[in-house]
Design a protein around this motif. Structure first.
Motif, short mmCIF file in Angstrom:
data_model
loop_
_atom_site.label_atom_id
_atom_site.label_comp_id
_atom_site.label_asym_id
_atom_site.label_seq_id
_atom_site.Cartn_x
_atom_site.Cartn_y
_atom_site.Cartn_z
N LYS A 208 2.39 33.01 -18.72
CA LYS A 208 2.36 33.95 -17.59
C LYS A 208 2.54 33.24 -16.25
O LYS A 208 2.77 33.89 -15.24
CB LYS A 208 1.03 34.72 -17.60
N ARG A 209 2.43 31.93 -16.26
CA ARG A 209 2.60 31.17 -15.03
C ARG A 209 4.08 31.08 -14.66
O ARG A 209 4.95 31.11 -15.52
CB ARG A 209 2.03 29.76 -15.21
N LYS A 210 4.36 30.95 -13.38
CA LYS A 210 5.75 30.87 -12.92
C LYS A 210 6.28 29.43 -12.92
O LYS A 210 7.47 29.22 -12.75
CB LYS A 210 5.86 31.46 -11.51
N SER A 214 1.95 21.18 -16.99
CA SER A 214 1.79 19.73 -16.99
C SER A 214 0.81 19.33 -18.10
O SER A 214 0.20 20.19 -18.75
CB SER A 214 1.24 19.26 -15.64
N LEU A 215 0.65 18.03 -18.29
CA LEU A 215 -0.33 17.56 -19.27
C LEU A 215 -1.73 18.04 -18.93
O LEU A 215 -2.51 18.40 -19.82
CB LEU A 215 -0.30 16.03 -19.33
N SER A 216 -2.07 18.04 -17.66
CA SER A 216 -3.40 18.50 -17.25
C SER A 216 -3.59 19.98 -17.57
O SER A 216 -4.70 20.41 -17.91
CB SER A 216 -3.60 18.25 -15.75
N ASP A 217 -2.51 20.76 -17.48
CA ASP A 217 -2.60 22.19 -17.77
C ASP A 217 -2.88 22.44 -19.26
O ASP A 217 -3.61 23.37 -19.62
CB ASP A 217 -1.30 22.90 -17.39
N SER A 242 -0.35 7.22 -21.32
CA SER A 242 0.50 6.56 -20.33
C SER A 242 0.42 7.23 -18.96
O SER A 242 0.68 6.60 -17.94
CB SER A 242 1.96 6.55 -20.81
N ARG A 243 0.03 8.51 -18.94
CA ARG A 243 -0.08 9.23 -17.67
C ARG A 243 -1.52 9.34 -17.19
O ARG A 243 -1.80 10.07 -16.24
CB ARG A 243 0.55 10.61 -17.80
N GLY A 244 -2.43 8.67 -17.90
CA GLY A 244 -3.82 8.66 -17.47
C GLY A 244 -4.54 9.97 -17.64
O GLY A 244 -5.52 10.25 -16.93
N VAL A 245 -4.09 10.82 -18.58
CA VAL A 245 -4.73 12.11 -18.84
C VAL A 245 -5.53 11.99 -20.13
O VAL A 245 -5.04 11.46 -21.14
CB VAL A 245 -3.69 13.23 -18.97
N ALA A 246 -6.76 12.46 -20.10
CA ALA A 246 -7.63 12.37 -21.28
C ALA A 246 -7.01 13.13 -22.45
O ALA A 246 -6.38 14.18 -22.26
CB ALA A 246 -9.01 12.92 -20.97
#
Length: 335
Positions: A208-210, A214-217, A242-246
């Motif tokens: 539903k997002r426009k 991202s990885l965080s999402d 590699s992107r520092g996301v848990a």
């Protein structure tokens, strides 16, 4: 054409004959299951796992190994921290045993084809993406030109398929060589790069997002992954790290595409799959058509896959035919 999903297995056979040159092993009681257990030990590195392959108990497998050492009059294996490892003598016997088992399987295949009048049989394995994009069109071509060929297909992870190939249960596979296997055991011809994506259900909140996700999402949603250690799983984990996301915490592990699709369609879970698989699922006029590719702001490119055969093992004519057609399909799609 007949297409079945499991390869044939070989029954227990005793080998006793005076028609061989130096038949001291045979006269001493060497049996086919002795050969099978030494090959299984080399593949698994564990007596318990080798026993499972032969569908016998671990004590029975240990007795068979003791019998073999008595027959060969030498030590065939040594115990190590995580199982067993073959000695130089054991590895030499396993190498010969693997060839003998393959020849017996080929003899069974040839006699069966002569009895039935069929045009041959092929045993292959493939990871999911090339199974759909390459094997299916190749089968359609073979069906039209050589309707008598029987094709046996196993769709699994490369970890499983490579070991099945070494155990002579497949003529060739399409996948990758696992990191824990010796690459010198194989002949490899790279044929394609697998692109992956994330799938979600049709009415997933992120759709539903426009903007792209991202990885965080995506991180805090439930995930459906292949089992730990599999290539696509490691690829996704490497992208997060590699992107520092848990890494995601709520995970269901399964190698079943059907179960993956069922979970995705009924929940807000996210799953990584090959792009070819996602397109196929979204095109079906059934529940699977609820699956959608999630727009994301990062690429998921998996290690290239290859046509893989066992070194020093010639392909039977029917298998060589399908191998060549798959290779031609890969060049056509790549071009």
């Amino acid at each position: 054409m007949t297409i079945v999903s499991e390869p044939i297995s070989m029954d227990h056979v005793d080998i006793h004959s005076d028609n061989f040159g130096d038949d001291s092993f045979l006269r001493s009681g060497l049996k086919l299951n002795h050969l099978r257990i030494i090959v299984a030990i080399e593949d698994s590195g564990q007596i318990s796992a080798a026993a499972d392959v032969l569908n016998i108990s671990q004590p029975a497998a240990s007795r068979m190994l003791s019998e073999m050492e008595a027959i060969t009059k030498t030590s065939l294996y040594e115990r190590v921290a995580r199982g067993v490892v073959l000695t130089t003598f054991g590895a030499a016997l396993a190498r010969r045993a693997r060839k003998i088992l393959l020849e017996l399987r080929e003899a069974s295949r040839e006699i069966g084809e002569l009895k039935s009048g069929k045009g041959g049989s092929v045993f292959i394995g493939a990871v999911t993406a090339p199974a759909m994009s390459l094997v299916v069109p190749a089968i359609n071509r073979v069906r039209k030109a050589y309707p008598g060929i029987e094709i046996n297909i196993q769709v699994e992870t490369s970890n499983v398929l490579a070991r099945e190939l070494l155990a002579a249960r497949h003529d060739f596979i399409i996948g990758r060589i696992p990191d824990d296997l010796n690459p010198r055991l194989f002949e490899v011809k790279e044929i394609g790069i697998e692109r992956a994506c994330l799938i979600v259900r049709n009415r997933h909140p992120l759709l539903k997002r426009k903007k792209t996700s991202s990885l965080s999402d995506v991180r805090d949603y439930d995930w459906v992954f292949q089992p730990p250690g599999t290539l696509l799983r490691r690829t996704i984990e490497d992208i997060f790290l590699s992107r520092g996301v848990a890494l995601p915490e709520n995970i269901v592990n399964t190698s079943s595409l059907l179960l993956t699709c069922a979970i995705v369609c009924e929940t807000d879970a996210i799953a990584p799959v090959a792009v070819d698989v996602a397109h196929f699922l979204a095109s079906q006029g059934a529940k699977a058509s609820d699956v959608r590719m999630l727009p994301i702001d990062f690429d998921i490119n998996v290690k290239p896959y290859s046509l893989i055969t066992a070194r020093e093992r010639a392909l039977p004519p029917s298998a060589k035919l399908l191998y060549d057609i798959i290779l031609e399909e890969s060049r056509k799609q790549g071009g």
